[in-house]
Write an enzyme that holds these catalytic residues in place. Structure first.
Site, PDB file in Angstrom:
ATOM      1  N   HIS A   1       4.668   0.143   0.138  1.00  0.00           N
ATOM      2  CA  HIS A   1       5.472  -0.617   1.094  1.00  0.00           C
ATOM      3  C   HIS A   1       4.669  -1.764   1.678  1.00  0.00           C
ATOM      4  O   HIS A   1       3.437  -1.799   1.581  1.00  0.00           O
ATOM      5  CB  HIS A   1       6.029   0.293   2.190  1.00  0.00           C
ATOM      6  CG  HIS A   1       5.002   1.105   2.916  1.00  0.00           C
ATOM      7  ND1 HIS A   1       4.429   2.235   2.374  1.00  0.00           N
ATOM      8  CD2 HIS A   1       4.419   0.934   4.124  1.00  0.00           C
ATOM      9  CE1 HIS A   1       3.557   2.735   3.229  1.00  0.00           C
ATOM     10  NE2 HIS A   1       3.509   1.962   4.300  1.00  0.00           N
TER      11      HIS A   1
ATOM     12  N   ARG B   1       5.127   6.034  13.472  1.00  0.00           N
ATOM     13  CA  ARG B   1       5.113   6.747  12.196  1.00  0.00           C
ATOM     14  C   ARG B   1       4.581   8.163  12.375  1.00  0.00           C
ATOM     15  O   ARG B   1       3.615   8.378  13.120  1.00  0.00           O
ATOM     16  CB  ARG B   1       4.211   6.006  11.209  1.00  0.00           C
ATOM     17  CG  ARG B   1       4.264   6.550   9.793  1.00  0.00           C
ATOM     18  CD  ARG B   1       3.272   5.847   8.896  1.00  0.00           C
ATOM     19  NE  ARG B   1       1.963   6.491   8.948  1.00  0.00           N
ATOM     20  CZ  ARG B   1       0.852   5.975   8.424  1.00  0.00           C
ATOM     21  NH1 ARG B   1       0.896   4.790   7.836  1.00  0.00           N
ATOM     22  NH2 ARG B   1      -0.288   6.612   8.506  1.00  0.00           N
TER      23      ARG B   1
ATOM     24  N   ASP C   1       0.510   4.958   1.946  1.00  0.00           N
ATOM     25  CA  ASP C   1      -0.221   5.378   3.140  1.00  0.00           C
ATOM     26  C   ASP C   1      -1.377   6.331   2.815  1.00  0.00           C
ATOM     27  O   ASP C   1      -1.198   7.346   2.114  1.00  0.00           O
ATOM     28  CB  ASP C   1       0.725   6.069   4.135  1.00  0.00           C
ATOM     29  CG  ASP C   1       1.657   5.078   4.823  1.00  0.00           C
ATOM     30  OD1 ASP C   1       1.285   3.899   4.966  1.00  0.00           O
ATOM     31  OD2 ASP C   1       2.760   5.507   5.224  1.00  0.00           O
TER      32      ASP C   1
ATOM     33  N   HIS D   1       0.832  -1.209   0.000  1.00  0.00           N
ATOM     34  CA  HIS D   1       0.000   0.000   0.000  1.00  0.00           C
ATOM     35  C   HIS D   1       0.862   1.253   0.000  1.00  0.00           C
ATOM     36  O   HIS D   1       2.055   1.213   0.313  1.00  0.00           O
ATOM     37  CB  HIS D   1      -0.919   0.024   1.225  1.00  0.00           C
ATOM     38  CG  HIS D   1      -0.175   0.128   2.528  1.00  0.00           C
ATOM     39  ND1 HIS D   1       0.531  -0.922   3.075  1.00  0.00           N
ATOM     40  CD2 HIS D   1      -0.016   1.173   3.389  1.00  0.00           C
ATOM     41  CE1 HIS D   1       1.087  -0.538   4.214  1.00  0.00           C
ATOM     42  NE2 HIS D   1       0.785   0.734   4.423  1.00  0.00           N
TER      43      HIS D   1
HETATM   44 FE   LIG Z   1       1.925   2.016   5.713  1.00  0.00          FE
END
Ligand SMILES: [Fe+2]
Length: 336
Positions: free
Chosen positions: A274, A289, A122, A120
């Site tokens: 990723h 994150r 983000d 995907h």
């Molecule tokens: Fe992600």
């Protein structure tokens, strides 16, 4: 191979208007042939001088993912401040609550469903999805738990001409209501996904090919939030999706990082996908994150991405145009 930022910028034209006259020497060591580079000798922080920050951004547009080893001096607040280096404001996840005590951090804890084991980009279920993601390893398994990234610019450029021409014309609907399409998810994961990650359901249309606003390159916007292609039924959409995704995620197009605690990976979220490899069983893995706010994506014909609907599950009230950047609950964090 090592080379300096001055030479690396030549292949990646910058749209930044205030270019410092000279770029500093950065030790940039490519990790894989088409994507990824380690930046050595840098103590990452928002206090880096502007010239160095500019050079790091140029390296990011060129290499798509940057790795900084063992940045143990960083805490959550320092990590949030790093968004300055990458040219934008921090933005919390639109549905998953931030880590308690932080303002913007999404914590992915393997003991609470935080296993992003699906390709995907983000938050593409939003029209203005993050331009950059900054991930810091807090707890790392003794073995396993690597992350892999794929270069969506190289994937576009390597498409056979007829497929590239098709991609140029396509638009796709992206939604966060995709739990049923995760074959490895447990029932608990699906329920958590429904009540937290998809507590507000988005449907957004993106061009399949966007023009990167900083590099000028063309990149594919696909990944697991794609629900279907505009003008295609689910059956044909699934087959088209598999063709394009296979080009994106072919091994030659990827880089894989073996994490150590304190490592930081920064990726250009408009030029990559990723996948967090879920091969570490019951070992504990925690990563945090922070994302940098991005503008609305633009296709080859100048049309902008658009969010068609945004509906809360609890009330089923349409929230089109409303701001609901932060959820209030403090439950776990599913796939991001
Ligand atoms: Fe992600």
């Amino acid at each position: 191979m090592t080379y300096d930022a001055a030479s690396s910028t030549a292949a990646a034209p910058s749209r930044e208007t205030h270019t410092p006259p000279t770029a500093p020497h950065l030790e940039i060591v490519p990790v894989a042939g088409r994507i990824g580079a380690e930046i050595r000798g840098i103590r990452l922080g928002a206090d880096l001088d502007p010239t160095t920050q500019h050079a790091i951004r140029q390296a990011l547009w060129r290499h798509k993912v940057l790795f900084f080893r063992r940045q143990h001096h960083l805490d959550d607040a320092h990590q949030e401040a790093l968004t300055d280096v990458f040219g934008g404001a921090p933005v919390p996840h639109p549905t998953v609550p931030v880590k308690p005590g932080s303002r913007y951090i999404l914590e992915l804890d393997s003991q609470h469903g935080g296993r992003a084991d699906s390709w995907h980009t983000d938050v593409t279920f939003e029209a203005a999805y993050p331009k950059v993601s900054i991930l810091r390893a807090v707890t790392v398994p003794a073995a396993g738990g690597d992350t892999t990234w794929a270069n969506t610019v190289a994937a576009y450029e390597d498409l056979p001409a007829p497929l590239r021409q098709l991609a140029d014309t396509l638009w796709a609907v992206h939604s966060n209501d995709y739990a049923a399409r995760r074959p490895h998810a447990s029932e608990a994961d699906r329920e958590r996904h429904r009540t937290v990650f998809a507590s507000t359901v988005y449907e957004t249309e993106h061009p399949v090919v966007q023009v990167h606003p900083d590099s000028g390159e063309r990149a594919l916007i696909l990944g697991h939030f794609v629900k279907q292609f505009v003008g295609f039924n689910r059956f044909d959409s699934q087959r088209l999706f598999e063709i394009f995704q296979a080009h994106i995620t072919r091994p030659e197009n990827t880089v894989r990082w073996r994490w150590a605690e304190g490592d930081v990976a920064v990726w250009d979220n408009r030029a990559t996908q990723h996948y967090a490899i879920n091969d570490y069983g019951d070992q504990h893995r925690v990563v945090r994150r922070v994302t940098v706010d991005g503008g609305v994506a633009v296709g080859l014909d100048g049309r902008h991405s658009v969010t068609r609907s945004k509906v809360t599950r609890s009330s089923d009230v349409a929230l089109e145009g409303a701001s609901s950047r932060r959820a209030e609950s403090t439950t776990a964090s599913p796939v991001a």
